[in-house]
Motif scaffolding. Structure first.
Motif, mmCIF file in Angstrom:
data_model
loop_
_atom_site.group_PDB
_atom_site.id
_atom_site.type_symbol
_atom_site.label_atom_id
_atom_site.label_comp_id
_atom_site.label_asym_id
_atom_site.label_seq_id
_atom_site.Cartn_x
_atom_site.Cartn_y
_atom_site.Cartn_z
ATOM 1 N N ARG A 182 -5.999 0.936 8.425
ATOM 2 C CA ARG A 182 -6.486 2.042 9.263
ATOM 3 C C ARG A 182 -7.121 1.525 10.551
ATOM 4 N N CYS A 196 -5.151 1.931 -8.178
ATOM 5 C CA CYS A 196 -5.680 3.004 -7.343
ATOM 6 C C CYS A 196 -7.053 2.569 -6.842
ATOM 7 N N ARG A 205 -1.877 0.814 -4.588
ATOM 8 C CA ARG A 205 -1.173 -0.431 -4.238
ATOM 9 C C ARG A 205 -0.278 -0.830 -5.408
ATOM 10 N N TYR A 246 -0.239 10.239 8.863
ATOM 11 C CA TYR A 246 0.921 9.871 8.038
ATOM 12 C C TYR A 246 2.090 10.818 8.314
ATOM 13 N N ASP A 262 -7.397 -3.830 6.215
ATOM 14 C CA ASP A 262 -7.551 -2.377 6.209
ATOM 15 C C ASP A 262 -6.663 -1.833 7.319
ATOM 16 N N ASN A 273 -9.336 10.202 -1.423
ATOM 17 C CA ASN A 273 -9.989 10.776 -0.244
ATOM 18 C C ASN A 273 -9.925 12.303 -0.346
ATOM 19 N N ARG A 280 0.078 5.560 0.456
ATOM 20 C CA ARG A 280 -0.834 6.708 0.581
ATOM 21 C C ARG A 280 -0.086 7.898 -0.026
ATOM 22 N N ASP A 304 0.815 -1.216 0.000
ATOM 23 C CA ASP A 304 0.000 0.000 0.000
ATOM 24 C C ASP A 304 0.846 1.263 0.000
ATOM 25 N N ASP A 355 -5.164 6.502 -2.451
ATOM 26 C CA ASP A 355 -4.772 5.171 -1.983
ATOM 27 C C ASP A 355 -4.346 4.303 -3.162
#
Lengths: 235, 310
Positions: B225, B273, B264, B285, B223, B277, B204, B202, B262
């Motif tokens: 988060r 993608c 990967r 971050y 996830d 957000n 960001r 991942d 986001d």
């Protein structure tokens, strides 16, 4: 097949579907969004979809036009869903409709945006700014929010003269100049259907506000929408 | 020059941008949502946009605002409003204040990070995904359905599948597992989104104007988060130039001066993608990487204010 996306309690939409029976018009309501059969696919090549309309599963390619009469699926539309889950389910259904309607290649009036199934979903003030930007005289809007419990004030709540735009046509008992201005605003906003409210019917009347809803119970507007579908997608 | 900050003042991203603006010596005004019941607004829109926000004895002239950073919290979750209930005057007052400020932020000539209407694309993830793929990113094969047989076929085809919300509500990624089979027929009640699980690492990416701050995230969870944060590793990384440019173009196309994207990266070096957000909680971050994202947002607001001739 023509599809009318509407509230399950919208009697005008029901009557419109009956009026358009010969064009195989069918209602799509929140009931259809909780019915087995939807399949909206996305990959790196294409999108392929099947929808549920009036209880039947159909391929999206069968649809020749869509009229959308609701800005979103609301919690009120979901009496059969557990109360705590209604906001979530309503949001999920709306999100699917935004994606699905956006993927259709047939005429969709109005094309959805992420803010509203019916088009740009603007505040009245945004319509006013858009009108000012293309040189249409406007009547200011005031909002006032007070702490003392006084009801919020939104100015301009009075009887207006409505001009309805359907594609290149317009309807309303007003000076032709107002019809041209209404079409000008619809074009600036990128919408095919729009009701524009003016302070009076004279040629110099100021624009008070605009909204995406149109009166589909009026036969001349219903017929104009049908003609608009017959012209096919806009290039 | 005046920058307006609207949200919950103590919330980390809002506080960080406020501090960065203070550091630059830029005048700011904070409209704290916790003060909503003590807030009043006048707004007039015609040829120009005028208005004033009053919080007790403090006044903010909206016409003087040249830049605005928004992080509005769901006002109904604030205790003072929630306790009043949907039928109470406090609830209605809070709604009216929110509505008024959202309306103002949609039409003010000031630079707004980000305007409400541009933030809406994340409200329909498949809609946004369709836009994303037009910018050259790979997207995961996706199915939104009310048909359990379709889910079973999709799962069989892709071996490992995740599910997540179609909208921005309850947005959490989970892996589809055999124990879910019993409940699969429930999808008939509510459209549900499934995606092929993409193996990879991942990233960001925070886009701030034409600046890019990327970080790599390593976590075992579906996830990260919501994972145990001690198991999540976040490290600043450079992106290939082509991916960086793609991110900037995507954010610009969505009308987002600030975006959290986001991505990967697969072992085959494909870049997927998942979503953009529009109101990223960048401070999470920033704390891990030391990237000066708050400063970049502050500088963007200052530059935007200058462009507006202030």
């Amino acid at each position: 097949m023509l599809v009318i996306v509407a509230s399950r309690t919208d009697s005008h939409a029901q009557l419109l579907a009956e009026r358009w029976t010969t064009r195989d018009a069918r209602l799509l309501t929140s009931r259809d969004l909780s019915t087995k059969g939807w399949s909206h696919r996305l990959d790196n090549g294409s999108a392929a979809t099947a929808a549920v309309v009036n209880g039947c599963t159909i391929a999206s390619e069968q649809i020749t036009g869509v009229l959308t009469c609701v800005p979103a699926i609301t919690e009120d539309e979901l009496p059969n869903v557990v109360a705590d889950d209604r906001p979530f389910v309503a949001a999920e259904m709306t999100a699917l409709l935004i994606a699905w309607l956006s993927s259709l290649t047939c005429p969709v009036v109005n094309r959805p945006t992420p803010a509203s199934l019916m088009g740009p979903g603007w505040y009245p003030e945004q319509w006013l700014r858009a009108a000012s930007d293309v040189g249409i005289p406007t009547c200011p809007i005031r909002r006032r929010v007070r702490r003392n419990g006084e009801e919020p004030l939104a100015s301009g709540q009075r009887d207006f003269v409505a001009v309805t735009v359907v594609g290149d046509a317009y309807f309303g008992d007003a000076d032709p100049k107002l019809g041209d201005r209404a079409r000008q605003l619809a074009k600036a906003a990128g919408v095919d259907l729009l009701t524009v409210h003016f302070l009076d019917r004279g040629p110099d009347a100021r624009l008070a506000t605009a909204e995406l809803a149109v009166d589909i119970s009026r036969p001349e507007i219903a017929d104009a929408i049908l003609e608009h579908f017959a012209r096919g997608p806009r290039c | 020059m005046l920058i307006l900050l609207w949200g919950v003042a103590s919330e980390e991203p809002l506080a960080a941008v406020g501090a960065a603006l203070d550091h630059l010596g830029v005048p700011t005004q904070v409209v704290d949502q916790r003060d909503v019941l003590d807030t009043e607004i006048d707004l007039e829109v015609g040829e120009t946009v005028h208005g004033e926000v009053r919080v007790r004895d403090r006044r903010v002239d909206l016409s003087a605002v040249t830049g605005c950073y928004l992080r509005p919290y769901d006002i109904h979750h604030l205790p003072a409003v929630a306790d009043a209930g949907p039928d109470g005057p406090s609830w209605r007052h809070a709604d009216a204040i929110d509505e008024c400020l959202l309306c103002w932020s949609a039409i003010t000539p000031a630079l707004v990070v980000n305007r409400p209407q541009t933030m809406a694309s994340n409200g329909s993830k498949p809609y946004q995904l369709d836009l994303i793929r037009r910018f050259g990113f790979q997207i995961p094969q996706t199915l939104v359905t009310t048909c359990s047989a379709e889910v079973r076929a999709f799962w069989q085809r892709h071996d490992t599948v995740i599910y997540k919300s179609v909208s921005g509500v309850r947005s959490r990624v989970s892996r589809l597992r055999p124990e879910h089979l019993d409940r699969l027929d429930h999808v008939a009640s509510c459209p549900t989104q499934f995606q092929k699980y993409i193996v990879g690492t991942d990233y960001r990416v925070h886009v701030v104007g034409d600046e890019v701050f990327a970080c790599e995230i390593r976590a075992e969870a579906d996830d990260y988060r919501y994972a145990d944060q001690s198991s999540v590793m976040i490290e600043a990384k450079e992106l290939p130039l082509v991916v960086e440019e793609r991110c900037i173009r995507l954010a610009q196309a969505l009308g987002l001066p600030v975006a959290g994207i986001d991505l990967r990266r697969t072992p085959h070096d494909d870049w997927y993608c998942f979503e953009v957000n529009p109101s990223p909680a960048f401070s999470y971050y920033q704390q891990e990487t030391g990237q000066p994202i708050d400063g970049a947002i502050a500088s963007l607001l200052v530059a935007g204010s200058r462009t507006n001739g202030q």
